[in-house]
Write an enzyme that holds these catalytic residues in place. Structure first.
Site, PDB file in Angstrom:
ATOM      1  N   ARG A 319       0.645  -1.207   0.078  1.00  0.00           N
ATOM      2  CA  ARG A 319       0.017  -0.080   0.008  1.00  0.00           C
ATOM      3  C   ARG A 319       0.748   1.222   0.110  1.00  0.00           C
ATOM      4  O   ARG A 319       0.535   2.134  -0.803  1.00  0.00           O
ATOM      5  CB  ARG A 319      -0.839   0.276   1.249  1.00  0.00           C
ATOM      6  CG  ARG A 319      -2.121  -0.949   1.013  1.00  0.00           C
ATOM      7  CD  ARG A 319      -3.189  -1.058   2.329  1.00  0.00           C
ATOM      8  NE  ARG A 319      -3.929   0.137   1.969  1.00  0.00           N
ATOM      9  CZ  ARG A 319      -3.963   1.307   2.456  1.00  0.00           C
ATOM     10  NH1 ARG A 319      -2.946   1.584   3.498  1.00  0.00           N
ATOM     11  NH2 ARG A 319      -4.664   2.240   2.255  1.00  0.00           N
ATOM     12  N   CYS A 348      14.862  -3.906  -3.655  1.00  0.00           N
ATOM     13  CA  CYS A 348      15.752  -3.202  -4.366  1.00  0.00           C
ATOM     14  C   CYS A 348      15.177  -2.111  -5.411  1.00  0.00           C
ATOM     15  O   CYS A 348      15.005  -2.201  -6.528  1.00  0.00           O
ATOM     16  CB  CYS A 348      16.627  -3.772  -5.136  1.00  0.00           C
ATOM     17  SG  CYS A 348      18.081  -4.875  -4.274  1.00  0.00           S
TER      18      CYS A 348
END
Ligand code: PLP
Length: 423
Positions: A319, A348
């Site tokens: 979210r 990453c």
């Protein structure tokens, strides 16, 4: 109100200290409170108890864990589903097929057929062609498919653009001005038992005014349809009620919502249906995580803060990355010390950031903390990006708990893949 709180300085889910769950199951892990889920289910139901005929269909997209669904079925809720997969979950959890509403803007012919064969209680049609296909499939089975027409009332719900569904530029529902003619054509199909209309204008609504405006438009449509001689027995008012994500957020309560619904729908003489999701599950869950590192930022740079790197990431709780959503972050065993930090996961991507420059409980490497209000649209959106394990889920009920979804390991994920022999 929820059942997460401190006892002797340690955050508990009901009677279970969160460090005990972290020790037994590992982190990251979603932890749900059964008492909170039950409380929300009952408060929402009570708020609508003054209405004459009500069907409650929990929007399982919010949290489709089987244990959560069983709990909701025990509370007398059916399900709102948007895929054959969700339908299978609702049935597997013991929900009656007749209590299941099948929503969704892109149901395939295969999904419609499977839902007909399962005896689903209601199809929410999103376009006329879908109704024609459903009618054809029903005729070949000697059935009449129970259906309502989802209408787009063109109302701005005032929520995040990515969870707004009731404006005419959104993909959902049929334009309200075209609804009467479409309703007439669909009602005439022998394979359809067209019973009414539906709407859902968006999620995490912080203001009831857009909902009331949308319900007003639907009321006018119901009168127009009846005036044209059509039968309208059901109106599905969708979900959308928002929840507080921050301690000081003030949101309309289920009671406020119920009073507004009673006012807006007075005299409709229909069965009203509701599809609550977030309001049931949102504050019934936390994402328990462990601090891996506290990484200092460059020194003496105005506005630059250390990074608290936790073992939960955007693949576990999407979210914040998706909607810039806020989740309170609190230490499981806080001291009175505070720090200002950025909170990020190991993935990453710079987008794998839960908060920037946030005033939080001071934490150190190895400490446990939670992201609050993670019970809805949390685990269900999780992925295995960066080949991270799929996050597990735990349900607490009083002083007992159970792992209700396993951590799916990279080994298990790799086992489902194949390298063709010609490589
Ligand atoms: N009904 C439909 C058709 C939805 O698309 C959604 C979610 O967006 C819901 C119900 C549940 O919404 P919420 O979780 O905001 O109550």
């Amino acid at each position: 109100m929820d059942h997460f709180g401190f006892r002797d300085g340690v955050l508990h889910a009901e009677d279970v200290p969160l460090p005990a769950i972290a020790a037994a199951v590992g982190t990251p892990v979603y932890v749900y409170s059964a008492a909170t889920l039950r409380r929300h289910a009952r408060v929402f139901k009570a708020a609508l108890s003054g209405l004459p005929r009500v069907h409650l269909a929990y929007a399982i997209k919010a949290n489709p864990n089987l244990a959560v669904l069983r709990l909701m079925a025990n509370e007398g809720y059916g399900a709102d589903v948007v895929s054959a997969g969700e339908m299978k979950r609702a049935l597997a959890a013991g929900m009656a097929a007749s209590a299941i509403v099948f929503s969704g803007v892109g149901k395939t012919e295969g999904e419609l057929a499977a839902a007909l064969d399962a005896g689903i209680g209601q199809f929410n049609l999103e376009l006329e062609e879908e109704g024609e296909v459903l009618a054809r499939l029903a005729v070949t089975r000697g059935m009449r498919a129970p259906a309502v027409l989802r209408v787009n009332p063109d109302v701005d719900a005032g929520t995040h653009a990515k969870i707004s569904t009731g404006r005419k530029q959104n993909k959902f529902g049929v334009p309200i001005d075209q609804a009467p003619a479409m309703y007439a054509r669909l009602a005439a199909l022998p394979g359809l038992d067209l019973r009414g209309v539906a709407l859902h204008i968006g999620s995490q609504l912080a203001d009831l005014a857009p909902l009331e405006a949308a319900f007003g438009r639907i009321g006018e449509l119901v009168r127009a349809l009846r005036g044209a001689g059509h039968r309208v027995e059901r109106v599905d008012l969708g979900g959308g009620l928002g929840v507080p994500y921050r301690a000081d957020d003030v949101l309309p309560t289920p009671a406020d919502y119920g009073a507004m619904v009673a006012r807006a729908t007075a005299g409709w003489d229909v069965e009203l249906q509701f599809e609550p999701g977030r309001v049931i599950a949102g504050n019934a869950g936390v994402l328990l995580t462990r601090v891996i590192w506290v990484k200092p930022g460059p020194e003496n740079v105005e506005g630059v803060h250390p990074y608290v790197i936790v073992d939960a990431a955007m693949n576990d709780l999407a979210r914040p990355a998706l909607y810039d959503a806020w989740h309170d972050f609190i230490a499981v065993e806080p001291t009175s010390a505070r720090m200002v930090a950025n909170i990020a996961g190991p993935v990453c991507e710079s987008g794998d950031t839960f908060a920037m420059g946030r005033d939080i409980d001071a934490v150190r490497n190895g400490d446990l903390a939670v992201f609050r209000t993670a019970g809805a649209y949390g685990a269900t959106m999780a992925s295995t990006y960066n080949s991270r394990a799929l996050v597990p889920e735990v349900l607490v009920d009083g002083d007992r708990y159970a792992v209700v979804a396993d951590r799916v390991s990279p080994e298990a994920l790799i086992a489902a893949e194949r390298v063709p022999e010609w490589l």
